[in-house]
Design a protein around this motif. Structure first.
Motif, PDB file in Angstrom:
ATOM      1  N   GLY A  13      54.458  49.576 -93.995  1.00 51.64           N
ATOM      2  CA  GLY A  13      54.776  50.274 -92.751  1.00 51.64           C
ATOM      3  C   GLY A  13      55.859  49.654 -91.890  1.00 51.64           C
ATOM      4  O   GLY A  13      56.032  50.072 -90.743  1.00 51.64           O
ATOM      5  N   SER A  19      58.524  48.230 -85.434  1.00 48.78           N
ATOM      6  CA  SER A  19      57.300  48.691 -86.101  1.00 48.78           C
ATOM      7  C   SER A  19      56.128  47.783 -85.762  1.00 48.78           C
ATOM      8  O   SER A  19      56.272  46.552 -85.712  1.00 48.78           O
ATOM      9  N   ILE A  20      54.956  48.387 -85.594  1.00 51.51           N
ATOM     10  CA  ILE A  20      53.748  47.590 -85.374  1.00 51.51           C
ATOM     11  C   ILE A  20      53.542  46.669 -86.583  1.00 51.51           C
ATOM     12  O   ILE A  20      53.141  45.510 -86.436  1.00 51.51           O
ATOM     13  N   ASP A  64      56.433  54.812-102.103  1.00 55.73           N
ATOM     14  CA  ASP A  64      56.065  56.009-101.350  1.00 55.73           C
ATOM     15  C   ASP A  64      54.600  56.277-101.675  1.00 55.73           C
ATOM     16  O   ASP A  64      54.245  56.515-102.841  1.00 55.73           O
ATOM     17  N   VAL A  65      53.740  56.246-100.666  1.00 57.23           N
ATOM     18  CA  VAL A  65      52.301  56.314-100.933  1.00 57.23           C
ATOM     19  C   VAL A  65      51.820  57.705-101.354  1.00 57.23           C
ATOM     20  O   VAL A  65      50.640  57.875-101.652  1.00 57.23           O
ATOM     21  N   THR A 144      45.145  52.935 -86.367  1.00 57.36           N
ATOM     22  CA  THR A 144      44.682  54.252 -85.941  1.00 57.36           C
ATOM     23  C   THR A 144      44.992  54.464 -84.468  1.00 57.36           C
ATOM     24  O   THR A 144      45.637  53.616 -83.831  1.00 57.36           O
ATOM     25  N   LYS A 162      43.785  60.736 -88.141  1.00 56.33           N
ATOM     26  CA  LYS A 162      43.235  59.450 -87.677  1.00 56.33           C
ATOM     27  C   LYS A 162      41.699  59.450 -87.746  1.00 56.33           C
ATOM     28  O   LYS A 162      41.097  58.427 -88.045  1.00 56.33           O
ATOM     29  N   PRO A 190      49.461  53.285 -76.679  1.00 54.79           N
ATOM     30  CA  PRO A 190      50.819  53.689 -77.049  1.00 54.79           C
ATOM     31  C   PRO A 190      51.832  52.541 -77.004  1.00 54.79           C
ATOM     32  O   PRO A 190      51.827  51.739 -76.076  1.00 54.79           O
ATOM     33  N   ILE A 191      52.649  52.471 -78.046  1.00 55.47           N
ATOM     34  CA  ILE A 191      53.703  51.445 -78.168  1.00 55.47           C
ATOM     35  C   ILE A 191      54.975  52.172 -78.602  1.00 55.47           C
ATOM     36  O   ILE A 191      54.923  52.992 -79.527  1.00 55.47           O
ATOM     37  N   THR A 193      57.753  53.032 -80.666  1.00 62.12           N
ATOM     38  CA  THR A 193      58.229  52.776 -82.040  1.00 62.12           C
ATOM     39  C   THR A 193      58.880  54.056 -82.553  1.00 62.12           C
ATOM     40  O   THR A 193      58.854  55.091 -81.879  1.00 62.12           O
ATOM     41  N   ALA A 195      57.796  56.016 -85.033  1.00 65.13           N
ATOM     42  CA  ALA A 195      56.794  57.073 -85.213  1.00 65.13           C
ATOM     43  C   ALA A 195      56.412  57.673 -83.856  1.00 65.13           C
ATOM     44  O   ALA A 195      56.227  58.889 -83.734  1.00 65.13           O
TER      45      ALA A 195
HETATM   46  P1  NAD Z   1      56.784  53.152 -87.478  1.00 64.33           P
HETATM   47  O1  NAD Z   1      57.602  54.405 -87.567  1.00 64.33           O
HETATM   48  O2  NAD Z   1      57.516  51.901 -87.274  1.00 64.33           O
HETATM   49  O3  NAD Z   1      55.846  53.019 -88.744  1.00 64.33           O
HETATM   50  C1  NAD Z   1      55.380  54.126 -89.505  1.00 64.33           C
HETATM   51  C2  NAD Z   1      55.600  53.738 -90.943  1.00 64.33           C
HETATM   52  O4  NAD Z   1      55.034  54.714 -91.851  1.00 64.33           O
HETATM   53  C3  NAD Z   1      57.098  53.630 -91.293  1.00 64.33           C
HETATM   54  O5  NAD Z   1      57.374  52.336 -91.791  1.00 64.33           O
HETATM   55  C4  NAD Z   1      57.273  54.668 -92.387  1.00 64.33           C
HETATM   56  O6  NAD Z   1      58.237  54.308 -93.336  1.00 64.33           O
HETATM   57  C5  NAD Z   1      55.863  54.680 -92.996  1.00 64.33           C
HETATM   58  N1  NAD Z   1      55.659  55.827 -93.877  1.00 64.33           N
HETATM   59  C6  NAD Z   1      55.785  57.153 -93.553  1.00 64.33           C
HETATM   60  N2  NAD Z   1      55.605  57.891 -94.668  1.00 64.33           N
HETATM   61  C7  NAD Z   1      55.359  57.033 -95.703  1.00 64.33           C
HETATM   62  C8  NAD Z   1      55.103  57.188 -97.097  1.00 64.33           C
HETATM   63  N3  NAD Z   1      55.086  58.394 -97.679  1.00 64.33           N
HETATM   64  N4  NAD Z   1      54.911  56.064 -97.866  1.00 64.33           N
HETATM   65  C9  NAD Z   1      54.955  54.832 -97.294  1.00 64.33           C
HETATM   66  N5  NAD Z   1      55.189  54.614 -95.980  1.00 64.33           N
HETATM   67  C10 NAD Z   1      55.398  55.716 -95.201  1.00 64.33           C
HETATM   68  O7  NAD Z   1      55.767  53.421 -86.265  1.00 64.33           O
HETATM   69  P2  NAD Z   1      54.467  52.614 -85.782  1.00 64.33           P
HETATM   70  O8  NAD Z   1      54.200  53.164 -84.430  1.00 64.33           O
HETATM   71  O9  NAD Z   1      54.640  51.178 -85.984  1.00 64.33           O
HETATM   72  O10 NAD Z   1      53.322  53.185 -86.735  1.00 64.33           O
HETATM   73  C11 NAD Z   1      52.489  52.348 -87.536  1.00 64.33           C
HETATM   74  C12 NAD Z   1      51.059  52.843 -87.470  1.00 64.33           C
HETATM   75  O11 NAD Z   1      50.538  52.605 -86.165  1.00 64.33           O
HETATM   76  C13 NAD Z   1      50.869  54.333 -87.742  1.00 64.33           C
HETATM   77  O12 NAD Z   1      49.697  54.530 -88.494  1.00 64.33           O
HETATM   78  C14 NAD Z   1      50.701  54.888 -86.343  1.00 64.33           C
HETATM   79  O13 NAD Z   1      49.997  56.121 -86.313  1.00 64.33           O
HETATM   80  C15 NAD Z   1      49.893  53.769 -85.726  1.00 64.33           C
HETATM   81  N6  NAD Z   1      49.806  53.776 -84.261  1.00 64.33           N
HETATM   82  C16 NAD Z   1      50.948  53.798 -83.505  1.00 64.33           C
HETATM   83  C17 NAD Z   1      50.850  53.794 -82.120  1.00 64.33           C
HETATM   84  C18 NAD Z   1      52.093  53.836 -81.257  1.00 64.33           C
HETATM   85  O14 NAD Z   1      51.972  54.158 -80.069  1.00 64.33           O
HETATM   86  N7  NAD Z   1      53.252  53.492 -81.773  1.00 64.33           N
HETATM   87  C19 NAD Z   1      49.595  53.778 -81.495  1.00 64.33           C
HETATM   88  C20 NAD Z   1      48.445  53.752 -82.289  1.00 64.33           C
HETATM   89  C21 NAD Z   1      48.570  53.753 -83.675  1.00 64.33           C
END
Ligand code: NAD
Length: 265
Positions: A13, A19-20, A64-65, A144, A162, A190-191, A193, A195
């Protein structure tokens, strides 16, 4: 001495340094873990490779998952490179753009299928393959969000994904617990990023999270990384099947209004 000395982690991810998953990676490196990264496609290479190189990470592999073949090939390489695995991070989510922000009743069958496949189902095969390499026990974590439990405006299909993800975490915890593998969800507020940029109204969510959560603070990537360190370490060895909130306590509130709004009343 680091809390994760001698442990090997595989992190899914990382798209960029916001990214988180990258916050978690930095915390793991700080605590002495060896980290391997998996990213989704060529478009990310120009961001992920330099980050890895600057931080001494020499295992960076595409996966790619949605593809069982790619998952299998990746874990073959993980086995060759690390032998034993201790930690798996699933920080992956995706929904087609038009599925976020519209009316809930308009969620399409294809959008549902894709969002649930990438954001929830994928944890099952990743955990299965990882557990085969977790010969000395291990810790699996999935990212999540609170929309799994309470209705959040515009989150729509991702909220369902989720909920499914958190339930998968509980079932995996029961399934893999006897072999010493723990499985938990991390639920940050919320952070900002990549996504998050796809969620309409995200700025308003940030505003309320900061104004009303008990700590009056926003979770950062570093905050999530530090909780992930605890769960990955032996300090968390009896914690499994849980959803751990890293949201300044937002999820305990019944009425989410700001002090200013209250005093207006
Ligand atoms: P991010 O966009 O940096 O990370 C999302 C990642 O998912 C990316 O690296 C992307 O390449 C990957 N991804 C998407 N489709 C894919 C696939 N088919 N195969 C492999 N990888 C794939 O954004 P983020 O905010 O760091 O998100 C990371 C996680 O944290 C997510 O599950 C998101 O729902 C969760 N989350 C985010 C927040 C927020 O506010 N940002 C809050 C709670 C939870």
């Amino acid at each position: 001495m680091g809390l994760l000395d001698g442990k090997n982690a595989l992190v899914f991810g990382v798209a960029n340094k916001r990214s988180i998953a990258w916050g978690i990676t930095e915390a793991f490196l700080r605590e002495g873990a060896t980290v391997g990264l998996s990213y989704v496609g060529e478009a990310l290479e120009k961001r992920v490779f330099p980050l890895a190189e600057e931080n001494g990470i020499d295992f960076v592999e595409k996966c790619d998952v949605t593809s069982d073949a790619e998952i299998e090939a990746l874990f073959g390489k993980v086995g060759d490179r690390f032998g034993k695995l201790d930690i798996l991070i699933h920080a992956i989510a995706f929904a087609p753009g038009d599925e976020l922000g519209g009316r809930f009743r308009d969620i399409s069958r294809d959008g549902f299928r894709l969002a649930l496949d990438i954001s929830a189902y994928s944890l099952i095969p990743l955990a299965k393959h990882a557990a085969e390499l977790m010969t000395e026990g291990g810790s699996i974590m999935a990212l999540t969000y609170y929309a799994s439990e309470k209705v959040m405006p515009r989150y729509n299909v991702m909220a369902i994904a989720k909920s499914a993800l958190e339930n998968i975490v509980r079932y995996l915890a029961a399934d893999l617990g006897p072999q010493g593998v723990r499985v938990n969800s991390l639920s940050p507020g919320p952070i900002r990023t990549l996504a998050a940029a796809g969620v309409p109204g995200f700025r308003v969510m940030l505003h309320y999270a900061e104004k009303v959560s008990p700590t009056r603070g926003l979770a950062t990537q570093e905050d999530v990384g530090n909780v992930a360190v605890f769960l990955a370490s032996d300090w968390g060895r009896q914690v499994t099947g849980e959803t751990i909130y890293i949201d300044g306590g937002y999820h305990v509130l019944g009425l989410t209004v700001t002090e200013e709004e209250l005093s207006e009343g």
